[in-house]
Design a protein around this motif. Structure first.
Motif, PDB file in Angstrom:
ATOM      1  N   THR A  76       6.573  11.945   6.241  1.00 49.49           N
ATOM      2  CA  THR A  76       7.375  10.840   5.715  1.00 49.49           C
ATOM      3  C   THR A  76       7.428  10.942   4.195  1.00 49.49           C
ATOM      4  OG1 THR A  76       6.679   9.411   7.547  1.00 49.49           O
ATOM      5  CG2 THR A  76       7.598   8.322   5.600  1.00 49.49           C
ATOM      6  N   PRO A  77       8.584  10.686   3.573  1.00 46.07           N
ATOM      7  CA  PRO A  77       8.663  10.727   2.101  1.00 46.07           C
ATOM      8  C   PRO A  77       7.653   9.775   1.466  1.00 46.07           C
ATOM      9  CG  PRO A  77      10.849  10.620   3.063  1.00 46.07           C
ATOM     10  CD  PRO A  77       9.884  10.434   4.186  1.00 46.07           C
ATOM     11  N   LYS A  78       7.028  10.244   0.393  1.00 47.20           N
ATOM     12  CA  LYS A  78       5.999   9.451  -0.279  1.00 47.20           C
ATOM     13  C   LYS A  78       6.600   8.185  -0.854  1.00 47.20           C
ATOM     14  CE  LYS A  78       2.444   9.727  -3.865  1.00 47.20           C
ATOM     15  NZ  LYS A  78       1.847  10.561  -4.944  1.00 47.20           N
TER      16      LYS A  78
ATOM     17  N   CYS B 256       0.835  -1.210   0.000  1.00 47.27           N
ATOM     18  CA  CYS B 256       0.000   0.000   0.000  1.00 47.27           C
ATOM     19  C   CYS B 256       0.866   1.255   0.000  1.00 47.27           C
ATOM     20  CB  CYS B 256      -0.921   0.007   1.218  1.00 47.27           C
ATOM     21  SG  CYS B 256      -2.142  -1.317   1.216  1.00 47.27           S
ATOM     22  N   SER B 257       0.430   2.263  -0.723  1.00 51.51           N
ATOM     23  CA  SER B 257       1.141   3.531  -0.782  1.00 51.51           C
ATOM     24  C   SER B 257       0.726   4.425   0.383  1.00 51.51           C
ATOM     25  CB  SER B 257       0.846   4.236  -2.107  1.00 51.51           C
ATOM     26  OG  SER B 257      -0.520   4.624  -2.151  1.00 51.51           O
ATOM     27  N   ASN B 258       1.510   5.484   0.592  1.00 49.62           N
ATOM     28  CA  ASN B 258       1.162   6.459   1.623  1.00 49.62           C
ATOM     29  C   ASN B 258      -0.170   7.144   1.332  1.00 49.62           C
ATOM     30  OD1 ASN B 258       3.606   5.801   2.692  1.00 49.62           O
ATOM     31  ND2 ASN B 258       4.450   7.862   2.707  1.00 49.62           N
ATOM     32  N   SER B 259      -0.484   7.278   0.051  1.00 52.68           N
ATOM     33  CA  SER B 259      -1.709   7.992  -0.343  1.00 52.68           C
ATOM     34  C   SER B 259      -2.962   7.276   0.135  1.00 52.68           C
ATOM     35  CB  SER B 259      -1.752   8.155  -1.868  1.00 52.68           C
ATOM     36  OG  SER B 259      -0.671   8.932  -2.328  1.00 52.68           O
ATOM     37  N   ILE B 260      -3.024   5.957  -0.053  1.00 50.19           N
ATOM     38  CA  ILE B 260      -4.229   5.224   0.347  1.00 50.19           C
ATOM     39  C   ILE B 260      -4.301   5.131   1.873  1.00 50.19           C
ATOM     40  CG2 ILE B 260      -3.157   2.929   0.256  1.00 50.19           C
ATOM     41  CD1 ILE B 260      -6.769   3.867  -0.722  1.00 50.19           C
ATOM     42  N   ILE B 261      -3.159   5.052   2.539  1.00 48.14           N
ATOM     43  CA  ILE B 261      -3.157   5.043   4.004  1.00 48.14           C
ATOM     44  C   ILE B 261      -3.670   6.375   4.532  1.00 48.14           C
ATOM     45  CG2 ILE B 261      -1.733   4.831   6.073  1.00 48.14           C
ATOM     46  CD1 ILE B 261      -2.041   2.218   4.576  1.00 48.14           C
TER      47      ILE B 261
END
Length: 258
Positions: free
Chosen positions: A107-109, A60-65
């Motif tokens: 946090t870096p993407k 999972c990416s940071n965006s969906i989290i």
């Protein structure tokens, strides 16, 4: 005069009773609405927590989290305003969640590679992944419809979820095909692998440059060849019929005397 005054008092008393009853009904209705809305927010919180607890099994990416965190933050905020006795608990959870959001924002993407994803061997975990992705996709669409997700992020994350669902579906069918072949259930194995191959060809027409699709198409074709070879070896050997000359020799051979 006294009788008229009595009637007036009785009427006023009736009006007071009716007014009190209406106020009580409105209060009860408002309380019922409050409980219903609180239950709805609790359901959102529980569902989002469940999805978040399983994101460790997926790339999972940071965006969906972040989308999931924001959804939970909104639900906790609403629940805190609706709750009575548990207000402090919701506020504490909200404080902790906002800390996690701040940490994630700083946090870096990262977008973990889908190519590195491997299907678990445990059927229960596979079912959990399927259910998690289904809920995650529904949440993403719901939040996007509410205007809470950037269209570019929505498009990218929905594509990632679709790719993961495809990989799980294909890998699962191929794994079941291998298991059926191992059990010498060649008909079922061939049917499962053929179904996977059909799915792959359909997706390949839409995304011809996807390396995963090309790799799995070759793998499925190779499996079909292996299944056909194993099925051929497993068939009983039919004895070859004797030549016509042998039948003639038997007919004219010397008869035995008993």
């Amino acid at each position: 005069m006294i009788i008229a005054l009595v009637f007036v008092l009785i009427g006023a008393l009736l009006l007071l009773i009716i007014g009190a009853s209406i106020l009580q009904q409105q209060k009860a209705r408002a309380e019922a609405l409050r409980r219903t809305e609180l239950a709805r927010q609790r359901a959102i919180i529980d569902e989002t927590e469940n999805v978040l607890s399983n994101t460790g099994l997926l790339p999972c990416s940071n965006s969906i989290i972040t989308v999931l965190y924001k959804r939970m933050e909104d639900a906790l905020t609403s629940a805190a305003t609706l709750a009575n006795g548990q207000k402090n608990d919701y506020e504490r959870r909200l404080f902790d969640l906002r800390g996690q959001i701040d940490t994630l924002t700083n946090t870096p993407k990262t977008d973990p590679s889908i190519e590195l994803f491997r299907l678990p061997d445990n059927d229960r975990q596979i079912l959990t992944l399927v259910q998690t992705l289904k809920k995650m996709k529904a949440i993403l669409r719901s939040e996007h419809n509410k205007g809470r997700v950037n269209p570019a992020v929505f498009s990218q994350e929905e594509q990632r979820i679709d790719s993961l669902q495809l990989r799980i579906n294909v890998e699962s069918m191929l794994a079941r095909g291998r298991a059926a072949c191992f059990m010498k259930q060649y008909g079922s194995a061939k049917q499962m692998v053929t179904k996977a191959l059909t799915t792959l060809h359909t997706i390949k027409a839409q995304t011809p440059n996807d390396p995963f699709i090309a790799k799995k198409v070759d793998e499925a074709k190779k499996m079909l060849e292996e299944i056909a070879g194993a099925q051929k070896k497993a068939q009983p050997q039919v004895p070859e019929p004797k030549a016509d000359e042998d039948d003639i020799d038997v007919l004219f051979q010397p008869k035995r005397k008993w």
